[in-house]
Design a protein around this motif. Structure first.
Motif, PDB file in Angstrom:
ATOM      1  N   PHE A 155       0.793  -1.228   0.000  1.00 60.87           N
ATOM      2  CA  PHE A 155       0.000   0.000   0.000  1.00 60.87           C
ATOM      3  C   PHE A 155       0.829   1.284   0.000  1.00 60.87           C
ATOM      4  O   PHE A 155       0.294   2.349   0.256  1.00 60.87           O
ATOM      5  N   THR A 156       2.116   1.184  -0.264  1.00 64.05           N
ATOM      6  CA  THR A 156       2.950   2.386  -0.384  1.00 64.05           C
ATOM      7  C   THR A 156       3.692   2.353  -1.704  1.00 64.05           C
ATOM      8  O   THR A 156       3.905   1.290  -2.289  1.00 64.05           O
ATOM      9  N   MET A 157       4.090   3.532  -2.169  1.00 62.97           N
ATOM     10  CA  MET A 157       4.802   3.608  -3.441  1.00 62.97           C
ATOM     11  C   MET A 157       6.146   2.892  -3.366  1.00 62.97           C
ATOM     12  O   MET A 157       6.574   2.232  -4.325  1.00 62.97           O
ATOM     13  N   VAL A 158       6.828   3.011  -2.219  1.00 65.28           N
ATOM     14  CA  VAL A 158       8.112   2.333  -2.061  1.00 65.28           C
ATOM     15  C   VAL A 158       7.932   0.822  -2.157  1.00 65.28           C
ATOM     16  O   VAL A 158       8.696   0.123  -2.828  1.00 65.28           O
ATOM     17  N   GLY A 159       6.896   0.321  -1.496  1.00 64.30           N
ATOM     18  CA  GLY A 159       6.645  -1.112  -1.529  1.00 64.30           C
ATOM     19  C   GLY A 159       6.287  -1.607  -2.918  1.00 64.30           C
ATOM     20  O   GLY A 159       6.770  -2.659  -3.371  1.00 64.30           O
ATOM     21  N   THR A 161       7.129  -0.210  -5.692  1.00 61.96           N
ATOM     22  CA  THR A 161       8.342  -0.112  -6.506  1.00 61.96           C
ATOM     23  C   THR A 161       9.236  -1.327  -6.287  1.00 61.96           C
ATOM     24  O   THR A 161       9.809  -1.882  -7.230  1.00 61.96           O
ATOM     25  N   ALA A 162       9.362  -1.743  -5.025  1.00 58.79           N
ATOM     26  CA  ALA A 162      10.164  -2.924  -4.721  1.00 58.79           C
ATOM     27  C   ALA A 162       9.592  -4.164  -5.395  1.00 58.79           C
ATOM     28  O   ALA A 162      10.333  -4.999  -5.939  1.00 58.79           O
ATOM     29  N   LEU A 163       8.267  -4.298  -5.379  1.00 58.71           N
ATOM     30  CA  LEU A 163       7.635  -5.439  -6.040  1.00 58.71           C
ATOM     31  C   LEU A 163       7.882  -5.406  -7.547  1.00 58.71           C
ATOM     32  O   LEU A 163       8.089  -6.450  -8.179  1.00 58.71           O
ATOM     33  N   ALA A 164       7.887  -4.219  -8.120  1.00 64.17           N
ATOM     34  CA  ALA A 164       8.142  -4.096  -9.557  1.00 64.17           C
ATOM     35  C   ALA A 164       9.557  -4.539  -9.891  1.00 64.17           C
ATOM     36  O   ALA A 164       9.788  -5.217 -10.900  1.00 64.17           O
ATOM     37  N   VAL A 165      10.522  -4.180  -9.050  1.00 71.05           N
ATOM     38  CA  VAL A 165      11.907  -4.584  -9.275  1.00 71.05           C
ATOM     39  C   VAL A 165      12.033  -6.096  -9.192  1.00 71.05           C
ATOM     40  O   VAL A 165      12.728  -6.734  -9.990  1.00 71.05           O
ATOM     41  N   SER A 166      11.354  -6.686  -8.214  1.00 79.77           N
ATOM     42  CA  SER A 166      11.408  -8.134  -8.054  1.00 79.77           C
ATOM     43  C   SER A 166      10.749  -8.851  -9.230  1.00 79.77           C
ATOM     44  O   SER A 166      11.230  -9.883  -9.698  1.00 79.77           O
ATOM     45  N   GLU A 167       9.643  -8.291  -9.726  1.00 79.21           N
ATOM     46  CA  GLU A 167       8.909  -8.913 -10.821  1.00 79.21           C
ATOM     47  C   GLU A 167       9.709  -8.894 -12.119  1.00 79.21           C
ATOM     48  O   GLU A 167       9.805  -9.905 -12.820  1.00 79.21           O
ATOM     49  N   ASP A 168      10.280  -7.751 -12.453  1.00 83.46           N
ATOM     50  CA  ASP A 168      11.036  -7.637 -13.710  1.00 83.46           C
ATOM     51  C   ASP A 168      12.017  -6.485 -13.558  1.00 83.46           C
ATOM     52  O   ASP A 168      11.654  -5.322 -13.728  1.00 83.46           O
ATOM     53  N   ARG A 169      13.250  -6.816 -13.239  1.00 88.55           N
ATOM     54  CA  ARG A 169      14.261  -5.802 -12.971  1.00 88.55           C
ATOM     55  C   ARG A 169      14.509  -4.894 -14.176  1.00 88.55           C
ATOM     56  O   ARG A 169      14.601  -3.679 -14.053  1.00 88.55           O
ATOM     57  N   GLU A 170      14.595  -5.494 -15.368  1.00 90.59           N
ATOM     58  CA  GLU A 170      14.893  -4.713 -16.568  1.00 90.59           C
ATOM     59  C   GLU A 170      13.763  -3.753 -16.901  1.00 90.59           C
ATOM     60  O   GLU A 170      14.006  -2.575 -17.221  1.00 90.59           O
ATOM     61  N   ILE A 177      12.904   3.453 -12.590  1.00 89.71           N
ATOM     62  CA  ILE A 177      13.166   3.060 -11.203  1.00 89.71           C
ATOM     63  C   ILE A 177      14.664   2.837 -11.016  1.00 89.71           C
ATOM     64  O   ILE A 177      15.302   2.152 -11.819  1.00 89.71           O
ATOM     65  N   ASN A 178      15.195   3.413  -9.984  1.00 89.80           N
ATOM     66  CA  ASN A 178      16.613   3.233  -9.674  1.00 89.80           C
ATOM     67  C   ASN A 178      16.774   1.895  -8.944  1.00 89.80           C
ATOM     68  O   ASN A 178      16.651   1.821  -7.719  1.00 89.80           O
ATOM     69  N   ARG A 180      19.356  -0.003  -8.467  1.00 90.25           N
ATOM     70  CA  ARG A 180      20.512  -0.107  -7.573  1.00 90.25           C
ATOM     71  C   ARG A 180      20.216   0.513  -6.216  1.00 90.25           C
ATOM     72  O   ARG A 180      20.587  -0.031  -5.177  1.00 90.25           O
ATOM     73  N   ARG A 181      19.544   1.664  -6.232  1.00 91.19           N
ATOM     74  CA  ARG A 181      19.185   2.303  -4.964  1.00 91.19           C
ATOM     75  C   ARG A 181      18.198   1.434  -4.190  1.00 91.19           C
ATOM     76  O   ARG A 181      18.282   1.325  -2.969  1.00 91.19           O
ATOM     77  N   MET A 182      17.250   0.810  -4.916  1.00 86.53           N
ATOM     78  CA  MET A 182      16.291  -0.061  -4.246  1.00 86.53           C
ATOM     79  C   MET A 182      16.997  -1.257  -3.622  1.00 86.53           C
ATOM     80  O   MET A 182      16.704  -1.642  -2.487  1.00 86.53           O
ATOM     81  N   GLN A 183      17.921  -1.869  -4.357  1.00 90.23           N
ATOM     82  CA  GLN A 183      18.661  -3.002  -3.807  1.00 90.23           C
ATOM     83  C   GLN A 183      19.461  -2.596  -2.587  1.00 90.23           C
ATOM     84  O   GLN A 183      19.492  -3.312  -1.581  1.00 90.23           O
ATOM     85  N   PHE A 184      20.102  -1.439  -2.663  1.00 94.97           N
ATOM     86  CA  PHE A 184      20.849  -0.913  -1.518  1.00 94.97           C
ATOM     87  C   PHE A 184      19.918  -0.728  -0.315  1.00 94.97           C
ATOM     88  O   PHE A 184      20.256  -1.093   0.815  1.00 94.97           O
ATOM     89  N   GLY A 185      18.732  -0.184  -0.567  1.00 98.49           N
ATOM     90  CA  GLY A 185      17.787   0.088   0.518  1.00 98.49           C
ATOM     91  C   GLY A 185      17.266  -1.157   1.195  1.00 98.49           C
ATOM     92  O   GLY A 185      17.162  -1.206   2.425  1.00 98.49           O
ATOM     93  N   VAL A 186      16.932  -2.200   0.409  1.00 99.07           N
ATOM     94  CA  VAL A 186      16.375  -3.405   1.030  1.00 99.07           C
ATOM     95  C   VAL A 186      17.438  -4.161   1.817  1.00 99.07           C
ATOM     96  O   VAL A 186      17.135  -4.781   2.848  1.00 99.07           O
TER      97      VAL A 186
END
Length: 285
Positions: A155-159, A161-170, A177-178, A180-186
């Protein structure tokens, strides 16, 4: 009821391990094999602060939070990011786990160390069963963290965004979406959580350099049963594993605990290969 409460306490430990795995996987698509070692580092930092430095609980929590988060960030920068494109993360993460364990052995030795409990650990009665206050705190901590992370992820934009990275990074990267920054953050978030929960785990598990081997395996079993990316289902599976282990130990003996758990895992994955709440992912080629 005492057996159920004991199982929930053990399951809470597994749930916290699986939660760390899931956070990193959801935000980066990577399985952090060194997460249990980061939790071990948090436990030893609790021993260092509470016993060796005689600190109060708040400074210990803050110190463990910061140091373990930094360790997780260092792991991401040194062991994950440089080999992202050559699929070498498994080897480097195992190396990071070994390095963390080696540092702990050098600093604190190989002897299991006792971490003081935060509360007066006289058994209390809940629903007719006896349980220690530290166990109740650990169960509550696992439930609250699971619920909080699950809500943030959905229910948050950050969350999202993280799901989008996990679903399809490219594809996520193409949409701005950055990653690398998301990976650093998690990695930082999972490390911070590992540091905070370490002092709560210490009184129950002791500070031992052999701890990650057992936690890591059952944590992955919970992750596989619940389904990658599903925080609630994974934690529920972890609690169920803890309860099942306690009943197996009580009626069949401790030697059969892992045998039955892995048999259940095989049966479940034969029926639902993606886990109980896993989602089948398809990509257009």
């Amino acid at each position: 009821m005492t057996t159920v409460l004991a199982g929930l306490s053990v399951g809470a430990v597994y749930a916290l391990v699986a939660l760390g795995y899931n956070i990193v996987y959801t935000g980066s698509g990577t399985l952090n094999f060194a997460h249990a070692n980061l939790m071990m580092l948090g436990i030893f930092l609790a021993y260092w602060g509470l016993v060796q430095l005689n600190w109060m609980i708040i400074p210990v929590l803050v110190t463990a939070f910061a140091i373990v988060a930094l360790a997780a960030v260092a792991e991401e920068r040194i062991a994950i990011r440089p080999v992202r494109h050559i699929q070498g993360q498994l080897v480097t993460m195992v190396g990071a786990a070994t390095l963390i364990t080696g540092i702990i052995e050098i600093v604190w030795g190989q002897q299991a160390l006792s971490v003081p409990a935060f509360f007066n650990n006289a058994p209390t009665h809940v629903l007719g069963g006896a349980v220690l206050p530290d166990d109740l705190v650990l169960i509550g901590l696992a439930v609250v963290l699971t619920a909080a992370i699950a809500l943030v992820s959905r229910f948050t934009m950050v969350g999202l965004t993280a799901l989008a990275v996990s679903e399809d990074r490219e594809s996520a990267q193409l949409r701005g979406i950055n990653v690398r920054r998301m990976q650093f953050g998690v990695f930082a978030l999972s490390g911070a959580i590992a540091g905070v929960v370490g002092p709560f785990l210490g009184p129950l598990t002791f500070a031992s350099y052999t701890l990650p081997s057992s936690l890591a395996v059952i944590g992955f079993v919970a992750l596989a049963l619940g389904g990658y990316g599903s925080f609630v289902a994974t934690s529920a599976a972890a609690f169920a594993i803890g309860v099942v282990q306690q009943y197996i130990s009580r009626y069949l003996g401790a030697d059969y605990e892992n045998l039955v758990i892995f048999a259940i895992l095989v049966i479940v994955l034969m029926v639902v290969p993606n886990g109980l709440a896993g989602v089948r992912r398809e990509r257009t080629v």
